[in-house]
Enzyme design. Structure first.
Site, PDB file in Angstrom:
ATOM      1  N   GLY A 164       0.809  -1.213   0.000  1.00 20.49           N
ATOM      2  CA  GLY A 164       0.000   0.000   0.000  1.00 20.49           C
ATOM      3  C   GLY A 164       0.842   1.263   0.000  1.00 20.49           C
ATOM      4  N   GLY A 165       2.089   1.134  -0.494  1.00 23.69           N
ATOM      5  CA  GLY A 165       2.939   2.312  -0.612  1.00 23.69           C
ATOM      6  C   GLY A 165       3.856   2.554   0.580  1.00 23.69           C
ATOM      7  CG  HIS A 208      -3.389   1.006  -8.705  1.00 20.78           C
ATOM      8  ND1 HIS A 208      -3.623   1.438  -7.426  1.00 20.78           N
ATOM      9  CD2 HIS A 208      -3.589  -0.312  -8.693  1.00 20.78           C
ATOM     10  CE1 HIS A 208      -3.961   0.398  -6.673  1.00 20.78           C
ATOM     11  NE2 HIS A 208      -3.959  -0.672  -7.422  1.00 20.78           N
ATOM     12  NE  ARG A 292      -8.485  -3.323   1.823  1.00 21.67           N
ATOM     13  CZ  ARG A 292      -7.259  -3.078   1.381  1.00 21.67           C
ATOM     14  NH1 ARG A 292      -6.240  -3.810   1.802  1.00 21.67           N
ATOM     15  NH2 ARG A 292      -7.038  -2.110   0.526  1.00 21.67           N
TER      16      ARG A 292
HETATM   17  C1  MV4 Z   1       5.655   0.372  -7.983  1.00 24.50           C
HETATM   18  C2  MV4 Z   1       5.685   1.565  -8.744  1.00 24.50           C
HETATM   19  C3  MV4 Z   1       6.492   1.599  -9.845  1.00 24.50           C
HETATM   20  N1  MV4 Z   1       7.264   0.516 -10.177  1.00 24.50           N
HETATM   21  N2  MV4 Z   1       6.437  -0.674  -8.345  1.00 24.50           N
HETATM   22  C4  MV4 Z   1       2.794   1.982  -4.499  1.00 24.50           C
HETATM   23  C5  MV4 Z   1       1.775   1.265  -3.705  1.00 24.50           C
HETATM   24  C6  MV4 Z   1       2.120  -0.172  -3.803  1.00 24.50           C
HETATM   25  N3  MV4 Z   1       0.928  -0.944  -3.992  1.00 24.50           N
HETATM   26  C7  MV4 Z   1       3.052  -0.278  -4.970  1.00 24.50           C
HETATM   27  N4  MV4 Z   1       3.338   1.044  -5.402  1.00 24.50           N
HETATM   28  C8  MV4 Z   1       4.102   1.266  -6.496  1.00 24.50           C
HETATM   29  N5  MV4 Z   1       4.887   0.234  -6.908  1.00 24.50           N
HETATM   30  C9  MV4 Z   1       7.214  -0.573  -9.409  1.00 24.50           C
HETATM   31  N6  MV4 Z   1       7.983  -1.618  -9.747  1.00 24.50           N
HETATM   32  C10 MV4 Z   1       4.872   2.626  -8.343  1.00 24.50           C
HETATM   33  C11 MV4 Z   1       4.090   2.480  -7.204  1.00 24.50           C
HETATM   34  C12 MV4 Z   1       3.294   3.626  -6.855  1.00 24.50           C
HETATM   35  C13 MV4 Z   1       1.902   3.586  -6.936  1.00 24.50           C
HETATM   36  C14 MV4 Z   1       1.217   2.457  -7.331  1.00 24.50           C
HETATM   37  C15 MV4 Z   1      -0.154   2.440  -7.395  1.00 24.50           C
HETATM   38  C16 MV4 Z   1      -0.867   3.586  -7.080  1.00 24.50           C
HETATM   39  C17 MV4 Z   1      -0.223   4.713  -6.678  1.00 24.50           C
HETATM   40  C18 MV4 Z   1       1.172   4.734  -6.605  1.00 24.50           C
HETATM   41  C19 MV4 Z   1       1.811   5.892  -6.209  1.00 24.50           C
HETATM   42  C20 MV4 Z   1       3.162   5.910  -6.119  1.00 24.50           C
HETATM   43  C21 MV4 Z   1       3.912   4.781  -6.439  1.00 24.50           C
END
Ligand code: MV4
Length: 449
Positions: A164-165, A208, A292
């Site tokens: 979740g970040g 996302h 969930r």
């Molecule tokens: C990442 C990414 C870019 N590349 N993984 C943030 C929440 C978590 N669920 C995973 N996240 C991210 N993983 C890779 N390999 C960018 C994010 C990310 C992000 C992902 C979904 C929704 C919002 C986000 C905001 C910042 C970074």
């Protein structure tokens, strides 16, 4: 069917679950903190038990207090909602060991998916696409360097116990790697009691997109298509929609099939969500699974006609899904706007008394909230006080309907993010569907500048 269910949560999701119980003829037990004596969930449930002082740690996160409430009310099952204890495998085990039914997946599924390295291991086995990077955990800086060079910078270091970040570090070039690696490791150890980290190629402009799944105890698993969740700020979603305006039918088939394969790999039971990142070229990769029900579940309910909370309860009781994948048809478009008690552009919380509340209505508008005129929003919890959901035949009509609903919504007394939604819905990038996870933050910065 169950005779009585305890809801270990508050706010709109507690109300959503109580409503489902009433429709199924099941008695509901609310638990509430001292700050929630006058809360909607406390009032709507058939019974309500005070479980402690306002802070979550002393009430909605207190396992002994919740178990005591279940015992004195003779509840048969516990629904955890989202947040709080919803993804706590130990809580699920205590619930089951104490003789109650857990309305959710097995604690094994929860534990595997909660450990991101173990989850990716399972996904690899199941043939679900993974972001290129380390094959499992990375323990040494030298290994981290080798993996990063191979994947190519930028890379992202993630805590296995995070999600979740939380517990992530982006590294743009090799000189910054060692420092970030050590920092990520030690912060993970301090925050989660587990310093295991792994490395992925950092995807720079992804969307996302997540897949809703539903499984029963008879081995049936279906998907309810995808949700577009890119409209976020600080890892907090602001607006979600289904289907994603970016996903074509061919991609959808592969994406949803990957979602089902992911769920099948952990013998998933109940409602779950597989999160993917999707590149501009429509390649997609598993990042994590949420074990969930999610805030944004209503958009999936609306495009499929499936009542997810009802089915969470039914499959927890042992019922078999009454439909198969081919029975689930995608119809139209749905959008959800999260209504937060916060400043629309500064995002500072705005608790206080709601002097007046008027919910939007009319055709294909749903308001899931736990507020009323005279209700005081307590300062102890999440700022989300409700959700407006609209449905229409196509995305454009759905946006129009949401604009109309947001205009109709009246909340006086506390500041809300209603104006943010008004501006967002009118934005050309949103209207065209051309946005990714960075859009909202960039746009807000631009507006301030
Ligand atoms: C990442 C990414 C870019 N590349 N993984 C943030 C929440 C978590 N669920 C995973 N996240 C991210 N993983 C890779 N390999 C960018 C994010 C990310 C992000 C992902 C979904 C929704 C919002 C986000 C905001 C910042 C970074």
């Amino acid at each position: 069917m169950f005779h009585k269910i305890l809801i270990a949560n508050r706010g709109e999701i507690a109300v959503r679950i109580i409503r489902a119980c009433k429709e199924l003829g099941i008695a509901s037990v609310a638990v509430y903190s001292e700050a929630d004596r006058e809360a909607m969930h406390t009032r709507l449930a058939d019974e309500a038990v005070c479980i402690g002082p306002p802070p979550g740690a002393q009430s909605y996160l207190s396992i002994p207090a919740i178990m005591a409430a279940a015992e004195i009310t003779d509840a048969e099952a516990i629904h955890p909602g989202y947040g709080f204890l919803a993804e706590n495998a130990e809580f699920a085990e205590i619930v089951i060991a104490s003789g109650y039914t857990w309305i959710g997946p097995s604690s094994e599924s929860m534990r595997t998916m909660g450990d991101k390295v173990a989850a990716k291991d399972k996904m690899k086995e199941a043939g679900v696409p993974l972001v290129p990077g380390s094959d499992g955990a990375v323990y040494e800086v030298e290994d981290a360097k080798k993996i990063a060079r191979e994947a190519g910078f930028p890379v992202i270091i993630k805590a296995s116990a995070g999600g979740g970040g939380r517990g992530m570090k982006v590294v743009h070039a090799e000189p910054a790697l060692a420092g970030a690696f050590n920092m990520c490791q030690s912060e993970a150890g301090a925050a989660f009691g587990d310093d295991t980290v792994f490395i992925e190629k950092f995807l720079e402009e992804p969307r996302h997109i997540e897949v809703q799944v539903l499984g029963d105890t008879h081995g049936n698993i279906v998907h309810l298509f995808e949700r577009e969740c890119s409209m976020q700020r600080n890892n907090q979603k602001v607006l979600e929609e289904a289907p994603s305006p970016f996903v074509d039918e061919k991609t959808r088939e592969k994406l949803c099939e990957a979602g089902v394969a992911a769920a099948r790999a952990v013998d998933y039971v109940g409602a779950g969500t597989i999160e993917f990142l999707m590149n501009p070229d429509k390649s997609f990769y598993f990042i994590e699974m949420n074990t969930r029900i999610q805030v944004e579940h209503p958009v999936s309910e609306w495009i499929t006609g499936v009542d997810l909370i009802e089915w969470q309860i039914r499959v927890a009781y042992g019922e078999e899904l009454a439909f198969t994948q081919k029975d689930i048809k995608k119809k139209g478009h749905a959008i959800e706007c999260r209504i937060n008690a916060e400043h629309p552009f500064k995002f500072t919380p705005s608790p206080g008394t709601i002097e007046l509340y008027h919910a939007p209505g009319g055709r294909s508008v749903r308001m899931d909230a736990a507020i009323y005129s005279g209700y005081s929003v307590p300062p102890f919890y999440d700022s989300m006080i409700g959700k407006v959901i609209t449905h229409a035949r196509d995305r454009q009509k759905c946006i129009r309907r949401m604009q109309r609903a947001i205009d109709e919504l009246a909340i006086i007394g506390v500041t809300t993010n209603q104006e943010l939604h008004r501006r967002l819905l009118a934005n050309p990038a949103f209207q065209s569907g051309e946005f990714n996870i960075h859009f909202l933050e960039r746009w807000l910065k631009e507006m301030n500048a």
